[in-house]
Scaffold this motif. Structure first.
Motif: not given
Length: 291
Positions: A82-90, A58-78
């Motif tokens: 946002t998508t969920a909020a926009m889909r909710v009818a007011p 398989g694969v495992r994260l490099t140092g750069e991958g580890e550095r990117l991981l928390p930022f990727a989680r925050r971006i995807v989570g946001l």
């Protein structure tokens, strides 16, 4: 680094990092292995660095991958948020909710404020009162939702959590060692007579009523100041105080269910939306109960 990162690439990156295997990630994403590999390659080109180390299993994260991981989680989570909020009818229209004093400063205010902010066209009216008051208000069509304590396990509704009532003492004053023990109770309360005081009488613990009031906040203050011990919800124990247990010679008062009740007179999408927000607010307490 300044990169034109795409959320889709970051989402693939997160799944591969979680699976540790491109084939498994491709199956989870519903894509071919080659498509996933191409996305990872594209992301590595943008990052100008390898993000995974390839191995036979398989694969495992490099140092750069580890550095990117928390930022990727925050971006995807946001993006997902946002998508969920926009889909909710007011939602709009009035909704009236009753909450117990025990949660008026902790769990529920943030949830009610968040609901009002998310749905600014709603008109939220709050009744802060005890279970008997809220039951009467529901019957009289004065509120649409009520969060109540069910000490006798006979109330209908949706169980949000279990929040037992326990005798609580100040860690500094040790009033529970006195005999008769000074207790704080609610003024003219059937619940105090049937549950709190009876729990002491059933265990032959002599007591005297040293403090009476009409609010949970008043009982909290009395306990913290060392005036008395008092029956409080376990989640409502003030700082510097602790629950009295069988080791101290004190029984639990009850095993209250926290129940969400709905009015029979009115229903709407706004009411159900607030019910969902209340359920979410109690989820940490529910998880603690299930654990």
């Amino acid at each position: 680094m300044s990169l034109p990162l795409e959320s889709d690439l970051l989402r693939t990156f997160l799944i591969v990092a979680e699976c540790g295997n491109v084939t498994h990630a491709a199956s989870q994403l519903g894509r071919t292995q080659s498509a996933v590999s191409m996305q990872i390659k594209r992301l590595e080109e943008l990052a100008d660095a390898p993000l995974f180390e390839r191995g036979p299993r398989g694969v495992r994260l490099t140092g750069e991958g580890e550095r990117l991981l928390p930022f990727a989680r925050r971006i995807v989570g946001l993006v997902d948020e946002t998508t969920a909020a926009m889909r909710v009818a007011p939602l709009d229209g009035p909704v009236r909710v009753g909450i117990p004093p025990e949660y008026s400063e902790t769990i529920l205010p943030a949830a009610l404020a968040a609901f009002s902010e998310r749905h600014p066209a709603t008109e939220v009216t709050v009744l802060c009162g005890y279970s008997a008051q809220q039951a009467a208000a529901l019957t009289n069509d004065e509120i649409d939702l009520a969060v109540v304590f069910d000490s006798a396990n006979n109330a209908s509704g949706e169980v949000l959590a279990i929040d037992p009532t326990v005798w609580v003492t100040s860690e500094l004053h040790d009033r529970h060692l006195l005999r008769p023990v000074p207790i704080g109770v609610y003024w003219n309360s059937d619940w105090c007579r049937e549950f709190a005081i009876r729990s002491l009488e059933q265990h032959a613990i002599p007591y005297r009523i040293a403090f009476t009031c009409d609010t949970a906040g008043g009982l909290r203050s009395a306990v913290a100041a060392g005036l008395a011990i008092a029956p409080l919800a376990r989640s409502h124990i003030p700082p510097g105080c602790r629950a009295l247990t069988a080791t101290d010679g004190f029984p639990p008062v009850d095993s209250s269910r926290v129940v969400l009740k709905r009015s029979r007179h009115r229903s709407s999408a706004t009411i159900e939306g607030l019910a969902a927000m209340i359920r979410e607010a109690f989820s940490p307490l529910a998880r603690a109960w299930e654990a």
